[in-house]
Structure formats: C-alpha cells, structure tokens
Motif scaffolding. Structure first.
Motif, mmCIF file in Angstrom:
data_model
loop_
_atom_site.group_PDB
_atom_site.id
_atom_site.type_symbol
_atom_site.label_atom_id
_atom_site.label_comp_id
_atom_site.label_asym_id
_atom_site.label_seq_id
_atom_site.Cartn_x
_atom_site.Cartn_y
_atom_site.Cartn_z
ATOM 1 N N GLY A 78 0.604 -1.015 0.400
ATOM 2 C CA GLY A 78 0.101 -0.408 0.084
ATOM 3 C C GLY A 78 0.766 1.214 -0.372
ATOM 4 N N TYR A 79 0.333 1.968 -0.651
ATOM 5 C CA TYR A 79 2.107 2.957 -0.997
ATOM 6 C C TYR A 79 0.721 4.457 -1.041
ATOM 7 C CZ TYR A 79 5.290 5.995 -3.133
ATOM 8 O OH TYR A 79 5.779 7.734 -3.984
ATOM 9 N N LEU A 80 1.111 4.991 -0.039
ATOM 10 C CA LEU A 80 0.424 6.544 -0.470
ATOM 11 C C LEU A 80 1.615 7.421 -0.013
ATOM 12 C CD1 LEU A 80 -1.827 8.359 0.850
ATOM 13 C CD2 LEU A 80 -0.795 8.527 3.157
ATOM 14 N N ARG A 84 -1.311 13.295 -4.215
ATOM 15 C CA ARG A 84 -2.551 11.876 -4.134
ATOM 16 C C ARG A 84 -2.894 11.710 -5.835
ATOM 17 N NH1 ARG A 84 0.403 11.316 0.209
ATOM 18 N NH2 ARG A 84 -0.214 13.555 1.836
ATOM 19 N N GLN A 141 -7.058 9.074 0.683
ATOM 20 C CA GLN A 141 -6.201 8.464 0.096
ATOM 21 C C GLN A 141 -5.848 7.129 1.243
ATOM 22 O OE1 GLN A 141 -4.325 9.760 -3.079
ATOM 23 N NE2 GLN A 141 -4.288 7.697 -2.915
ATOM 24 N N LEU A 142 -5.383 7.388 2.186
ATOM 25 C CA LEU A 142 -5.291 6.607 3.513
ATOM 26 C C LEU A 142 -6.032 5.535 3.485
ATOM 27 C CD1 LEU A 142 -3.242 5.557 5.510
ATOM 28 C CD2 LEU A 142 -4.273 6.406 7.392
ATOM 29 N N THR A 145 -5.361 3.287 0.910
ATOM 30 C CA THR A 145 -3.850 2.621 0.595
ATOM 31 C C THR A 145 -3.843 1.254 1.662
ATOM 32 O OG1 THR A 145 -2.954 4.891 0.995
ATOM 33 C CG2 THR A 145 -1.549 3.361 1.524
ATOM 34 N N LEU A 153 3.413 -1.323 4.028
ATOM 35 C CA LEU A 153 3.418 -0.013 3.747
ATOM 36 C C LEU A 153 3.593 0.897 3.582
ATOM 37 C CD1 LEU A 153 0.055 0.640 6.764
ATOM 38 C CD2 LEU A 153 0.088 0.117 3.498
ATOM 39 N N LEU A 155 4.300 5.032 3.045
ATOM 40 C CA LEU A 155 3.874 6.116 3.739
ATOM 41 C C LEU A 155 4.741 7.618 3.569
ATOM 42 C CD1 LEU A 155 1.522 5.142 6.696
ATOM 43 C CD2 LEU A 155 1.039 4.689 4.222
#
Length: 240
Positions: A78-80, A84, A141-142, A145, A153, A155
């Motif tokens: 998961g890429y934040l 965005r 967005q989080l 993610t 993750l 972030l």
C-alpha cells in the motif's frame, strides 16, 4: 529477522546530478521504519526506485528478496504518495468502492462506509472528491492505501497539514495496520511520531545516510540527543 525490504549499494543519477550515493539499509518484516531527511534528501526517489517507478543507476532494491513487480509479487504493498492519486471528479464513495474492487475486497461498499464513519466523513460520501479539503482527501487516500491489509505500507508524509486531533486519529489507524502484521516505511518531518512509533530509522542528507539503526542506537551515537536535535545537527540549521 527476515527483511521485507533490502537496499544494496543504491545509486541514482539524473543526468549529471547524483541524488543517491551508495545507499544501503534494510527494513525488517513487521517493523515501523522511519525514512527521514529534509526535502530533496533522496527519500521519495528511494521509494520510487524500490517500487520500480525509477530504474536505479546501480545497486539493488528488493522486496521480499527480489525486485518488485506488482503482477507477481507475493507481498501486497500500500503506497500513500506525497502527491495524491484519486479521481477528483468522482464521488468519495465511488472512488473507494472502485479501488476496493481493484484490490479484491469482498464488500468494498461496506468497508468504505465503515472507514468513512471511523474518520468522521460519512456525510461526505456522495460529494465529489474535489469538494473536500486537502486533509479530508488525505483521509480518503489513506483508506484506499490500507483497505486490502497490505503486508508493506509506504507512507509519504501521511499526516502533513493535519491538526493534532486528526494526526492522532491517523496514527491510530496506521498503528492498527501494524498490529495486523504490516511492515511500515514512513516519511515524516514530525520527530515525535518517529520516537513514538518507529522501531528503527535512517536519516538521509544529499543521498547519504547520516544515522541508521534503532531509535536508541541513533540517540546513543549522537550523545543521547533527541531526534529533533540530531536532525538539526545534521542539517546545520539549513532551511528545508
């Protein structure tokens, strides 16, 4: 301890400019790892190269022992990103359900509704994303993610621009992902977040590591100063 990420002698040149110089570090499975440094220090470049968005000039960047490929990796990521990537002209709920389907959720609508209630945005579900504030969009967005419980993750400044109450809420959500077994790489300029959450960290300046190890090891190597003071010492009072 197993490494989920390995960076080995990584160098990144853009034209004649070297951004990263012989960088090596590991991220252990299940830990929270702080990737620290001022703007332009090479943090985002390193993450983009790790995810295959940039081709390194030399060195290896590995996820679970091999270069990352989203199509065949055994590790869900998961890429934040700092910038965005949602559909601003679509509604909040349509954005979340769409990405939930892409990520294979059994009930993307139900998950999205529960998440929106958790972050106190249930009344914004049917608004176009562009109508939300920057902080509200960041919460959405989080959610996108973390929605498929990724094993890693990444972030990039997840709480940038948040007031203390919302920072705490997002940190709680991130910590819950960690409790489920996710390893987390976090870029942040809030050293209190690093001291509270991170198991280990690395501090970059001009693409070079100036501190690396557990938080206690970093402090001990710098006369038991706070992370904030160590950051200031490394940068010598430079503007970010």
């Amino acid at each position: 301890m197993k490494n989920i990420v390995e960076i080995k002698h990584f160098r990144m040149d853009f034209g004649k400019k070297t951004i990263i110089k012989d960088l090596s570090f590991e991220v252990h499975a299940g830990e929270i790892f702080g990737l620290l440094g001022a703007n332009g220090s090479g943090k985002t470049t390193t993450l983009r190269a790790l995810l295959g968005l940039y081709t390194p000039t030399s060195g290896e960047l590995l996820v679970d022992g091999k270069p990352y490929n989203a199509e065949d990796s055994a590790v869900t990521i998961g890429y934040l990103p700092e910038e965005r990537g949602l559909y601003r002209k679509e509604t909040v709920i349509d954005n979340m359900v769409y990405f939930g389907k892409l990520k294979g959720l059994n009930d993307p609508l139900g998950w999205s509704q529960r998440y929106l209630k958790r972050v106190k945005l249930e009344d914004k579900a049917n608004l176009k994303l562009e109508k939300l504030s920057g902080g509200q969009q960041q919460k959405i967005q989080l959610g996108v993610t973390i929605m498929n419980n990724p094993k890693l993750l990444i972030l990039d400044e997840p709480t940038k621009g948040f007031d203390p109450m919302n920072r705490r809420l997002l940190m709680e959500i991130i910590e819950e992902s960690h409790q489920k077994g996710a390893a987390i790489i976090m870029i942040t300029h809030y050293m209190d977040e690093v001291e509270k959450l991170c198991d280990r960290a690395i501090l970059l300046k001009d693409g070079v590591a100036h501190a690396y190890g557990t938080i206690d090891e970093i402090k001990k190597a710098h006369k038991n100063k706070s992370l904030e003071q160590i950051f200031i010492d490394v940068y010598g009072g430079e503007d970010e």
